[in-house]
Write an enzyme that holds these catalytic residues in place. Structure first.
Site, PDB file in Angstrom:
ATOM      1  N   CYS A  88      48.153  65.889  74.900  1.00 14.44           N
ATOM      2  CA  CYS A  88      47.695  64.586  75.397  1.00 14.44           C
ATOM      3  C   CYS A  88      48.719  63.476  75.235  1.00 14.44           C
ATOM      4  O   CYS A  88      48.502  62.359  75.707  1.00 14.44           O
ATOM      5  CB  CYS A  88      46.389  64.208  74.698  1.00 14.44           C
ATOM      6  SG  CYS A  88      45.151  65.504  74.802  1.00 14.44           S
TER       7      CYS A  88
ATOM      8  N   HIS B 137      44.293  55.509  72.315  1.00 14.15           N
ATOM      9  CA  HIS B 137      44.026  56.864  72.800  1.00 14.15           C
ATOM     10  C   HIS B 137      42.508  57.039  72.946  1.00 14.15           C
ATOM     11  O   HIS B 137      42.042  57.556  73.950  1.00 14.15           O
ATOM     12  CB  HIS B 137      44.615  57.888  71.838  1.00 14.15           C
ATOM     13  CG  HIS B 137      44.624  59.277  72.369  1.00 14.15           C
ATOM     14  ND1 HIS B 137      45.167  59.599  73.604  1.00 14.15           N
ATOM     15  CD2 HIS B 137      44.157  60.449  71.863  1.00 14.15           C
ATOM     16  CE1 HIS B 137      45.040  60.900  73.821  1.00 14.15           C
ATOM     17  NE2 HIS B 137      44.425  61.438  72.786  1.00 14.15           N
TER      18      HIS B 137
ATOM     19  N   GLU C 134      42.516  57.010  64.554  1.00 10.61           N
ATOM     20  CA  GLU C 134      43.319  55.999  65.251  1.00 10.61           C
ATOM     21  C   GLU C 134      43.007  54.605  64.744  1.00 10.61           C
ATOM     22  O   GLU C 134      43.919  53.774  64.584  1.00 10.61           O
ATOM     23  CB  GLU C 134      43.101  56.086  66.760  1.00 10.61           C
ATOM     24  CG  GLU C 134      44.075  55.221  67.532  1.00 10.61           C
ATOM     25  CD  GLU C 134      43.977  55.401  69.036  1.00 10.61           C
ATOM     26  OE1 GLU C 134      44.870  54.898  69.743  1.00 10.61           O
ATOM     27  OE2 GLU C 134      42.999  56.037  69.517  1.00 10.61           O
TER      28      GLU C 134
ATOM     29  N   LYS D 147      39.075  55.446  78.513  1.00 12.31           N
ATOM     30  CA  LYS D 147      38.583  56.800  78.772  1.00 12.31           C
ATOM     31  C   LYS D 147      37.078  56.831  79.051  1.00 12.31           C
ATOM     32  O   LYS D 147      36.575  57.832  79.567  1.00 12.31           O
ATOM     33  CB  LYS D 147      38.943  57.722  77.609  1.00 12.31           C
ATOM     34  CG  LYS D 147      40.440  58.050  77.536  1.00 12.31           C
ATOM     35  CD  LYS D 147      40.755  59.034  76.447  1.00 12.31           C
ATOM     36  CE  LYS D 147      42.222  59.464  76.473  1.00 12.31           C
ATOM     37  NZ  LYS D 147      43.158  58.395  76.096  1.00 12.31           N
TER      38      LYS D 147
ATOM     39  N   HIS E 213      39.105  61.883  79.867  1.00 14.71           N
ATOM     40  CA  HIS E 213      40.380  62.178  79.232  1.00 14.71           C
ATOM     41  C   HIS E 213      41.240  62.963  80.212  1.00 14.71           C
ATOM     42  O   HIS E 213      40.936  64.109  80.541  1.00 14.71           O
ATOM     43  CB  HIS E 213      40.130  62.970  77.951  1.00 14.71           C
ATOM     44  CG  HIS E 213      41.329  63.081  77.071  1.00 14.71           C
ATOM     45  ND1 HIS E 213      42.597  62.751  77.476  1.00 14.71           N
ATOM     46  CD2 HIS E 213      41.454  63.499  75.768  1.00 14.71           C
ATOM     47  CE1 HIS E 213      43.449  62.948  76.492  1.00 14.71           C
ATOM     48  NE2 HIS E 213      42.779  63.404  75.442  1.00 14.71           N
TER      49      HIS E 213
ATOM     50  N   PHE F 180      47.204  67.400  70.660  1.00 17.00           N
ATOM     51  CA  PHE F 180      47.174  68.630  69.879  1.00 17.00           C
ATOM     52  C   PHE F 180      48.615  69.025  69.534  1.00 17.00           C
ATOM     53  O   PHE F 180      49.535  68.877  70.345  1.00 17.00           O
ATOM     54  CB  PHE F 180      46.529  69.760  70.676  1.00 17.00           C
ATOM     55  CG  PHE F 180      45.028  69.665  70.803  1.00 17.00           C
ATOM     56  CD1 PHE F 180      44.301  68.670  70.166  1.00 17.00           C
ATOM     57  CD2 PHE F 180      44.339  70.590  71.568  1.00 17.00           C
ATOM     58  CE1 PHE F 180      42.929  68.602  70.289  1.00 17.00           C
ATOM     59  CE2 PHE F 180      42.964  70.541  71.699  1.00 17.00           C
ATOM     60  CZ  PHE F 180      42.255  69.533  71.061  1.00 17.00           C
TER      61      PHE F 180
END
Length: 417
Positions: free
Chosen positions: A167, A307, A318, A339, A344, A403
């Site tokens: 991502c 994010h 975050e 998002k 996403h 990830f």
């Protein structure tokens, strides 16, 4: 390279294809209006799956941007990439002859690449045998098919490669493209990301991982970044592309400048392949490095496009990272996650969100975090709930966490001439 030798990098063109619009103007209006792109999945038969919704791109015709024959030999993620990149190039007025091909390149990203094509070709093999596997299969699945196709179509002979960091992929693409210009390896770069991972394997794997929201009864509000009742992210697809250009090169050809790319920070948690390190230390270092490389201080930052995936671990981590960097100044900072609108976009998330940062700077408005109703004490930051708000924005950050423990942050600023 010392800061004094770095060349300045500006954004002169932007384009996107998203679940709320097939161009930048439509998408941005939908974001400010708080619209959601969530709907029932149409790209596959979802009846065997526990999640029935996603953020799909709607009514997009790749033949508007590619040779019809070529669309048959390229994956859906490349179709999106070609559309957003051509829109960005058109907005930039980057016509042949306005740049030196050997000084123009592409850094482009995807997290998953041609996963739909892999599935299609395997089904063809099972039903019709190995001789019916398409000879185009390898290019169809290659993530670097996107930058390769863009170079061919646009005549770009400079640096060209793909970034793949889940991502964080397209944030890395933009940051690295910026550096090619700063370090005098190019004058013009196309940077961005594209994703089309709503597929049997993509959907099933994320469901079994426990990463997706399962609100089939209320899909429009399923993506709830920073909300206490969040239960996972919503899969999205789409693409965002930016034309990055050396400042004097842009000025010489009379280009419109939308924002300046000032800094880039990237780190790794070195903790777990899918889970973030909960203190937020890695993400905090990424933000701090982006600010430092911009020559700024944390108190200079006005806005962060977070994010903000709507997963329990990400949002909590975050928020902790943001508080770690900004300390007592965090209360003056506007934060939001877009998002909730578009889901996403995985490897394309950073490119689209960097575009949103540039638009926020340009128009002096913070996009909202929609579907926010129940504050989470562990995410006690101003997330701009539900409605856009006017705010003078000089400097903004765009965060993406992937990830593999990848953390990447861009710092954008207003260009004042």
């Amino acid at each position: 390279m010392p800061d004094a030798q770095k060349r300045r990098v500006v954004i002169t063109g932007m384009g996107c294809v998203t679940p709320v619009g097939n161009d930048l103007d439509t998408t941005w209006k939908a974001i400010l209006d708080g619209k959601s792109g969530v709907g029932e999945i149409t790209l596959l038969d979802y009846t065997q799956f526990s999640v029935h919704f996603a953020c799909e791109v709607k009514d997009y015709d790749p033949k508007n941007y590619m040779d019809p024959k070529e669309t048959k030999h390229t994956d859906r993620f490349v179709h999106f990439a070609m559309g957003s990149a051509k829109m960005a190039v058109e907005q930039a007025g980057l016509a042949p002859g306005s740049f030196t091909p050997e000084r123009a390149g592409v850094v482009y990203a995807s997290g998953i690449g041609g996963i739909r094509s892999i599935e299609e070709q395997y089904e063809r093999y099972k039903q019709k045998g190995p001789r019916r596997i398409s000879p185009f299969t390898i290019p169809l699945l290659m993530i670097n098919d996107a930058p390769g196709q863009l170079a061919i179509e646009l005549g770009l002979k400079g640096p060209n490669y793909a970034t793949v960091t889940a991502c964080a992929s397209s944030t890395h693409a933009i940051g690295l493209a910026m550096r090619h210009i700063q370090w005098n390896e190019a004058d013009v770069m196309i940077a961005g990301g594209s994703e089309a991972g709503i597929s049997v394997l993509g959907l099933g794997a994320f469901i079994n991982m426990g990463a997706l929201s399962s609100r089939n009864d209320d899909p429009k509000t399923a993506s709830r970044p920073f909300d206490k009742d969040r239960d996972g992210f919503v899969m999205g697809e789409g693409s965002g592309s930016l034309v990055l250009e050396e400042l004097e090169h842009a000025k010489k050809r009379g280009a419109t400048i939308y924002a300046e790319v000032l800094g880039y920070g990237f780190t790794d948690d070195a903790f777990h392949i899918t889970a973030p390190e909960t203190s937020g230390e890695g993400g905090a270092r990424g933000m701090a490095l982006a600010i430092e490389s911009s020559g700024l201080k944390p108190e200079d930052i006005d806005y962060i496009n977070a994010h903000g995936t709507s997963t329990s671990f990400n949002d909590r981590t975050e928020a902790a990272a943001i508080k770690r960097v900004f300390g007592s100044n965090v209360d003056k900072l506007a934060v939001s996650s877009t998002k909730g609108h578009i889901g996403h976009l995985l490897g394309a998330a950073g490119s689209v969100e960097a575009i949103f940062c540039a638009k926020a700077i340009q128009e002096g408005v913070v996009p909202p975090t929609i579907n926010f109703h129940t504050p989470d004490p562990e995410c006690d930051i101003d997330v701009t709930p539900n409605e856009a708000k006017k705010k003078g924005i000089r400097y903004a950050l765009s965060n993406n966490l992937g990830f593999g423990g990848h953390n990447a942050t861009l710092c954008l600023g207003r260009y004042d001439g």
